[in-house]
Design an enzyme around this catalytic site. Structure first.
Site, PDB file in Angstrom:
ATOM      1  N   HIS A  31     -23.089  -4.219   3.435  1.00 29.56           N
ATOM      2  CA  HIS A  31     -23.920  -3.728   2.323  1.00 29.56           C
ATOM      3  C   HIS A  31     -24.499  -2.339   2.611  1.00 29.56           C
ATOM      4  O   HIS A  31     -25.533  -1.949   2.067  1.00 29.56           O
ATOM      5  CB  HIS A  31     -25.082  -4.700   1.986  1.00 29.56           C
ATOM      6  CG  HIS A  31     -24.634  -5.962   1.323  1.00 29.56           C
ATOM      7  ND1 HIS A  31     -25.137  -7.200   1.651  1.00 29.56           N
ATOM      8  CD2 HIS A  31     -23.715  -6.181   0.371  1.00 29.56           C
ATOM      9  CE1 HIS A  31     -24.552  -8.122   0.911  1.00 29.56           C
ATOM     10  NE2 HIS A  31     -23.678  -7.525   0.132  1.00 29.56           N
ATOM     11  N   ARG A  68     -21.553 -18.549   0.367  1.00 31.08           N
ATOM     12  CA  ARG A  68     -21.432 -18.464   1.830  1.00 31.08           C
ATOM     13  C   ARG A  68     -22.643 -19.103   2.492  1.00 31.08           C
ATOM     14  O   ARG A  68     -23.762 -18.980   1.995  1.00 31.08           O
ATOM     15  CB  ARG A  68     -21.327 -16.999   2.270  1.00 31.08           C
ATOM     16  CG  ARG A  68     -20.021 -16.355   1.882  1.00 31.08           C
ATOM     17  CD  ARG A  68     -20.018 -14.866   2.185  1.00 31.08           C
ATOM     18  NE  ARG A  68     -19.869 -14.091   0.967  1.00 31.08           N
ATOM     19  CZ  ARG A  68     -20.073 -12.775   0.863  1.00 31.08           C
ATOM     20  NH1 ARG A  68     -20.421 -12.083   1.922  1.00 31.08           N
ATOM     21  NH2 ARG A  68     -19.922 -12.165  -0.287  1.00 31.08           N
ATOM     22  N   GLU A 123     -24.484   1.644  -5.579  1.00 31.62           N
ATOM     23  CA  GLU A 123     -23.477   1.934  -4.552  1.00 31.62           C
ATOM     24  C   GLU A 123     -22.494   2.997  -5.053  1.00 31.62           C
ATOM     25  O   GLU A 123     -22.015   3.827  -4.279  1.00 31.62           O
ATOM     26  CB  GLU A 123     -22.709   0.650  -4.204  1.00 31.62           C
ATOM     27  CG  GLU A 123     -23.582  -0.376  -3.492  1.00 31.62           C
ATOM     28  CD  GLU A 123     -23.008  -1.781  -3.529  1.00 31.62           C
ATOM     29  OE1 GLU A 123     -22.521  -2.205  -4.595  1.00 31.62           O
ATOM     30  OE2 GLU A 123     -23.064  -2.475  -2.507  1.00 31.62           O
ATOM     31  N   LYS A 125     -16.201  -2.966  -9.854  1.00 37.61           N
ATOM     32  CA  LYS A 125     -17.054  -2.036 -10.594  1.00 37.61           C
ATOM     33  C   LYS A 125     -16.394  -0.672 -10.533  1.00 37.61           C
ATOM     34  O   LYS A 125     -15.758  -0.335  -9.530  1.00 37.61           O
ATOM     35  CB  LYS A 125     -18.439  -1.973  -9.960  1.00 37.61           C
ATOM     36  CG  LYS A 125     -19.184  -3.300 -10.073  1.00 37.61           C
ATOM     37  CD  LYS A 125     -20.541  -3.265  -9.414  1.00 37.61           C
ATOM     38  CE  LYS A 125     -21.186  -4.645  -9.518  1.00 37.61           C
ATOM     39  NZ  LYS A 125     -22.034  -4.991  -8.414  1.00 37.61           N
ATOM     40  N   ARG A 134     -15.259   1.943  -2.187  1.00 36.04           N
ATOM     41  CA  ARG A 134     -16.004   1.153  -1.214  1.00 36.04           C
ATOM     42  C   ARG A 134     -14.983   0.423  -0.350  1.00 36.04           C
ATOM     43  O   ARG A 134     -14.064  -0.218  -0.873  1.00 36.04           O
ATOM     44  CB  ARG A 134     -16.870   0.135  -1.945  1.00 36.04           C
ATOM     45  CG  ARG A 134     -17.541  -0.841  -1.018  1.00 36.04           C
ATOM     46  CD  ARG A 134     -18.297  -1.869  -1.829  1.00 36.04           C
ATOM     47  NE  ARG A 134     -18.934  -2.845  -0.972  1.00 36.04           N
ATOM     48  CZ  ARG A 134     -19.258  -4.070  -1.357  1.00 36.04           C
ATOM     49  NH1 ARG A 134     -18.992  -4.464  -2.586  1.00 36.04           N
ATOM     50  NH2 ARG A 134     -19.840  -4.897  -0.538  1.00 36.04           N
ATOM     51  N   GLY A 160     -28.508  -8.098  -7.717  1.00 44.06           N
ATOM     52  CA  GLY A 160     -28.689  -8.981  -8.871  1.00 44.06           C
ATOM     53  C   GLY A 160     -29.930  -9.868  -8.829  1.00 44.06           C
ATOM     54  O   GLY A 160     -30.760  -9.841  -9.745  1.00 44.06           O
ATOM     55  N   HIS A 210     -31.075  -7.127   0.125  1.00 43.42           N
ATOM     56  CA  HIS A 210     -30.005  -7.015  -0.879  1.00 43.42           C
ATOM     57  C   HIS A 210     -29.611  -8.442  -1.250  1.00 43.42           C
ATOM     58  O   HIS A 210     -28.874  -9.101  -0.510  1.00 43.42           O
ATOM     59  CB  HIS A 210     -28.828  -6.229  -0.298  1.00 43.42           C
ATOM     60  CG  HIS A 210     -27.665  -6.124  -1.233  1.00 43.42           C
ATOM     61  ND1 HIS A 210     -27.278  -4.948  -1.845  1.00 43.42           N
ATOM     62  CD2 HIS A 210     -26.797  -7.058  -1.676  1.00 43.42           C
ATOM     63  CE1 HIS A 210     -26.241  -5.164  -2.607  1.00 43.42           C
ATOM     64  NE2 HIS A 210     -25.916  -6.454  -2.530  1.00 43.42           N
ATOM     65  N   ARG A 216     -28.907 -17.670 -11.721  1.00 40.50           N
ATOM     66  CA  ARG A 216     -29.437 -17.923 -13.078  1.00 40.50           C
ATOM     67  C   ARG A 216     -29.251 -19.372 -13.480  1.00 40.50           C
ATOM     68  O   ARG A 216     -30.150 -20.002 -14.051  1.00 40.50           O
ATOM     69  CB  ARG A 216     -28.727 -17.027 -14.103  1.00 40.50           C
ATOM     70  CG  ARG A 216     -29.230 -15.616 -14.114  1.00 40.50           C
ATOM     71  CD  ARG A 216     -28.326 -14.731 -14.899  1.00 40.50           C
ATOM     72  NE  ARG A 216     -27.040 -14.605 -14.226  1.00 40.50           N
ATOM     73  CZ  ARG A 216     -26.190 -13.617 -14.417  1.00 40.50           C
ATOM     74  NH1 ARG A 216     -26.463 -12.682 -15.292  1.00 40.50           N
ATOM     75  NH2 ARG A 216     -25.047 -13.553 -13.761  1.00 40.50           N
ATOM     76  N   ASN A 261     -15.291   0.159  -6.829  1.00 39.59           N
ATOM     77  CA  ASN A 261     -16.025  -0.726  -5.915  1.00 39.59           C
ATOM     78  C   ASN A 261     -15.463  -2.127  -6.140  1.00 39.59           C
ATOM     79  O   ASN A 261     -15.900  -2.852  -7.036  1.00 39.59           O
ATOM     80  CB  ASN A 261     -17.522  -0.636  -6.249  1.00 39.59           C
ATOM     81  CG  ASN A 261     -18.380  -1.579  -5.429  1.00 39.59           C
ATOM     82  OD1 ASN A 261     -17.869  -2.435  -4.704  1.00 39.59           O
ATOM     83  ND2 ASN A 261     -19.690  -1.427  -5.553  1.00 39.59           N
TER      84      ASN A 261
END
Ligand code: ADP
Length: 388
Positions: free
Chosen positions: A175, A235, A373, A16, A87, A322, A202, A279, A9
């Site tokens: 997504h 974005r 995913e 990932k 993906r 996340g 998402h 974060r 991915n």
């Protein structure tokens, strides 16, 4: 040697990966990710401390993927990798289902790169890297746009001259692999409500929301590209197209300059002038960081209203990715603006990241479901390879 399926991915700054047993329903044998690609890539293997890659600091996706595939081949020497799944962000109008990658399919995927310049080339690099290391195994492309093919025509149209629509300038949505996974989990989490009117948010580095009826997409916030809709890490999301014309006329921007401005320097990063990482912003005391978080939540809640209108109401609001999975604060900021839809959340349950966190009186369910995913890609790959 047992048979296994490798899943890649490849995202804009991360890759990932996971290796699954090849039997239907088999779990992941291992998984991990490489992030910060291009800025000193770091490998996060499962159950081991993170380590920097032995590559130049600015190494991009291609060398990183070559390193990863070589490494996985060495680590998986006791496994017989029989297929790989990827993906692929943009499937355009031609790819509505996962498919085995042939030279013609790869050409078709390449032709869509201009529509997803931050992702599609990396997806292609993953396919090419695996072709070098495992030249004989089938590779399957799973498209992020495919889940949204069920959107009614009105949800796919821009109010543009018909000739452009006919050319494929449409709202595709993204997504989709994440939404596909969440749709598969809704019945066990929501019971009968799963088949009702559900909005899934998402909220990751890239962020979008999807309205589902009967667990099928009927509207989504991303459109022709993954720039549209919600405010994201870097974005801008929804923007008055007149701003783009203004920037071209008065600031001398061309297409590449606008792409960089709207895709890499906007969103949380642009508004906070601090970081694209939620974060960092939640931990910061600056008013700019606080404003970026507030704008993120405000605009997400506006999208809930718009998607609820597309469905004529709302039965459940689901958070994933996340930010959606880990930030009770952001979930609360969004949900608290949705009281008019009949949603009321239990603050303690939300703080504890409980799967269901609405109050007993709430007319709308609130849930948090971790996305997966890679599992969707593995399942689609198994099915296609078994079909031969
Ligand atoms: P990607 O789109 O790259 O897959 P993720 O789904 O991993 O992104 O989401 C990344 C985002 O999630 C970042 O903004 C990160 O700050 C945020 N995030 C991760 N953990 C937390 C947390 N505990 N609290 C708030 N935000 C978090």
């Amino acid at each position: 040697m047992s048979d296994a399926i490798l899943v890649l991915n490849a995202g804009s700054s991360s890759v990932k990966y996971a290796i699954f047993g090849a039997a239907p329903g088999a779990d992941a044998l291992t998984h991990g990710q490489i992030d910060r690609i291009g800025q000193g890539a770091v490998w996060h293997p499962e159950d081991h401390p993170a380590e920097p890659l032995p590559l130049p600091h600015d190494a991009g996706h291609k060398p990183v993927l070559t390193w990863l595939t070589d490494r996985l081949r060495a680590d998986a020497s006791d496994l017989n990798v029989v297929a790989a799944g990827h993906r692929v962000v943009h499937g355009g109008r031609d790819f509505g289902e996962p498919c085995v990658v042939t030279p013609a399919v790869l050409d078709g995927i390449r032709a869509l790169s201009p529509l997803a310049p931050g992702h599609q080339p990396h997806n292609i690099a993953g396919i090419e890297a695996l072709q070098t290391v495992w030249p004989d195994i089938p590779q399957v492309a799973c498209f992020d746009t495919a889940f949204h093919r069920t959107q009614p025509r009105l949800a796919q149209l821009f109010a543009l001259p018909r000739a452009l629509t006919d050319e494929g300038v449409l709202r595709y949505g993204f997504h989709g692999l994440s939404y596909d996974y969440i749709a598969s989990q809704l019945p066990s989490v929501l019971g009968a409500r799963a088949e009702g009117r559900v909005i899934v948010m998402h909220l990751g580095n890239g962020a979008s929301a999807c309205a589902m009826v009967n667990r099928h997409s009927v509207a989504t916030t991303m459109g022709f590209t993954a720039l549209d809709g919600l405010m994201m890490g870097t974005r801008c999301g929804d923007i008055d197209p007149g701003v783009l014309i203004h920037l071209q006329r008065t600031h001398g921007y061309d297409a590449d300059g606008l792409e960089t401005l709207l895709g890499k320097h906007s969103g949380l990063k642009g508004v906070s002038e601090l970081s694209s990482d939620m974060r960092d912003l939640l931990a910061s005391k600056t008013p700019e960081a606080a404003e970026a978080v507030a704008l993120f939540a405000y605009r997400a809640s506006l999208s809930v209203g718009s998607l609820a209108a597309a469905m004529g109401g709302l039965d459940a609001l689901v958070f994933t990715a996340g930010i959606g999975e880990h930030s009770a604060e952001v979930r609360a900021l969004v949900a608290d603006r949705c009281g008019w839809l009949g949603l009321s959340i239990d603050a303690d349950a939300n703080d504890r990241h409980q799967t269901l966190f609405h109050t007993a009186e709430s007319a709308v369910a609130a849930a948090v479901i971790p996305t997966n995913e890679e599992l969707v890609i593995a399942n689609r790959t198994r099915t296609l390879v078994a079909a031969g």
